[in-house]
Design a protein around this motif. Structure first.
Motif, mmCIF file in Angstrom:
data_model
loop_
_atom_site.group_PDB
_atom_site.id
_atom_site.type_symbol
_atom_site.label_atom_id
_atom_site.label_comp_id
_atom_site.label_asym_id
_atom_site.label_seq_id
_atom_site.Cartn_x
_atom_site.Cartn_y
_atom_site.Cartn_z
ATOM 1 N N UNK A 1 12.017 17.616 -1.846
ATOM 2 C CA UNK A 1 12.197 16.224 -1.424
ATOM 3 C C UNK A 1 11.062 15.318 -1.889
ATOM 4 N N UNK A 2 10.217 15.827 -2.758
ATOM 5 C CA UNK A 2 9.053 15.062 -3.204
ATOM 6 C C UNK A 2 9.036 14.951 -4.727
ATOM 7 N N UNK A 3 8.125 14.140 -5.221
ATOM 8 C CA UNK A 3 7.968 14.034 -6.674
ATOM 9 C C UNK A 3 7.332 15.288 -7.271
ATOM 10 N N UNK B 1 0.842 -1.194 0.000
ATOM 11 C CA UNK B 1 0.000 0.000 0.000
ATOM 12 C C UNK B 1 0.880 1.247 0.000
ATOM 13 N N UNK B 2 0.266 2.373 -0.137
ATOM 14 C CA UNK B 2 0.963 3.644 -0.342
ATOM 15 C C UNK B 2 1.888 4.040 0.816
ATOM 16 N N UNK B 3 1.438 3.927 2.073
ATOM 17 C CA UNK B 3 2.184 4.414 3.232
ATOM 18 C C UNK B 3 2.440 5.926 3.109
ATOM 19 N N UNK B 4 1.710 6.582 2.230
ATOM 20 C CA UNK B 4 1.888 8.009 1.946
ATOM 21 C C UNK B 4 3.289 8.293 1.393
ATOM 22 N N UNK B 5 3.811 7.338 0.634
ATOM 23 C CA UNK B 5 5.119 7.492 0.013
ATOM 24 C C UNK B 5 5.046 7.832 -1.471
ATOM 25 N N UNK B 6 3.901 7.683 -2.095
ATOM 26 C CA UNK B 6 3.806 7.858 -3.548
ATOM 27 C C UNK B 6 4.338 9.201 -4.018
ATOM 28 N N UNK B 7 4.066 10.260 -3.268
ATOM 29 C CA UNK B 7 4.587 11.573 -3.638
ATOM 30 C C UNK B 7 5.854 11.916 -2.866
ATOM 31 N N UNK B 8 6.063 11.275 -1.733
ATOM 32 C CA UNK B 8 7.237 11.583 -0.899
ATOM 33 C C UNK B 8 8.522 11.081 -1.535
ATOM 34 N N UNK B 9 8.450 9.967 -2.245
ATOM 35 C CA UNK B 9 9.635 9.452 -2.924
ATOM 36 C C UNK B 9 9.894 10.305 -4.157
ATOM 37 N N UNK B 10 11.145 10.571 -4.419
ATOM 38 C CA UNK B 10 11.500 11.526 -5.468
ATOM 39 C C UNK B 10 11.171 11.045 -6.877
ATOM 40 N N UNK B 11 11.172 9.728 -7.095
ATOM 41 C CA UNK B 11 10.921 9.243 -8.456
ATOM 42 C C UNK B 11 9.838 8.169 -8.467
ATOM 43 N N UNK B 12 9.112 8.083 -9.570
ATOM 44 C CA UNK B 12 8.088 7.041 -9.692
ATOM 45 C C UNK B 12 8.737 5.662 -9.766
ATOM 46 N N UNK B 13 9.953 5.587 -10.290
ATOM 47 C CA UNK B 13 10.674 4.301 -10.334
ATOM 48 C C UNK B 13 10.914 3.786 -8.913
ATOM 49 N N UNK B 14 11.395 4.657 -8.047
ATOM 50 C CA UNK B 14 11.625 4.266 -6.659
ATOM 51 C C UNK B 14 10.312 3.837 -6.006
ATOM 52 N N UNK B 15 9.238 4.554 -6.283
ATOM 53 C CA UNK B 15 7.937 4.212 -5.722
ATOM 54 C C UNK B 15 7.486 2.828 -6.179
#
Length: 192
Positions: free
Chosen positions: A84-86, A27-41
């Motif tokens: 620090x976000x996408x 699940x997201x863990x509210x990381x989808x936008x917090x991680x800098x890249x969609x690849x990392x997500x």
């Protein structure tokens, strides 16, 4: 009921608000936008997402704020420097100017606690958190639903009206759409 908002330094409380019922669930863990890249997500899956959140709550600043009613966690808002976000590289959400703004992209209230003003406390808590960390302005990217009902699973971005009530002003349209509603960029200046 008195609501207080604190920096999100408790992993357990963040997990209560945004974590899965099963630790291995993806699940997201509210990381989808917090991680800098969609690849990392995409590559961060299962329990690794929770491990990343555990690291983030130990950082300064932590990844957001939590609302409490007494000792019970009842709300979460994700807020951090946009850099620090996408949102720093998101092609659908424009940059209004070159200010080093903070982004507020997720506001959640636990079921059973909605309709009690917790969202307002969370937004104000996020604003103060950003201000205390030197942010010149804070942005959010809510939907402009024009009063129509927003599906609860997509309501995490908030609505234009909700942010206008909190002193944000519309700064730009975006090319982003969520739940068939256009998203707008709203901003609150913190330099005063």
């Amino acid at each position: 009921m008195s609501i207080v908002v604190h920096p999100a330094t408790s992993y357990d409380d963040v997990a209560t608000m945004v974590g899965p019922k099963r630790p291995d669930a993806n699940v997201c863990w509210c990381l989808s936008y917090r991680l800098a890249t969609s690849k990392e997500n995409r590559e961060l899956v299962g329990t690794d997402r929770g491990k990343r959140v555990r690291k983030l709550v130990r950082q300064d600043p932590p990844p957001g704020v939590l609302a409490y009613a007494g000792d019970e966690v009842v709300g979460w808002a994700a807020v951090h420097p946009r850099s620090d976000t996408s949102f720093a590289t998101n092609r659908k959400i424009p940059h209004v100017d070159d200010l080093d703004v903070w982004s507020l992209w997720c506001v959640r209230v636990r079921p059973g606690h909605r309709g009690q003003g917790i969202v307002n406390a969370l937004i104000e808590g996020a604003v103060e958190f950003a201000r205390e960390h030197g942010a010149p302005a804070i942005e959010a990217y809510p939907v402009d639903n024009r009063g129509a009902k927003v599906d609860l699973t997509m309501a995490y971005v908030g609505t234009l009206a909700m942010f206008e009530r909190a002193g944000f002003v519309k700064a730009a349209d975006t090319d982003s759409v969520l739940n068939r509603f256009p998203r707008v960029l709203v901003r609150r200046d913190l330099r005063n």
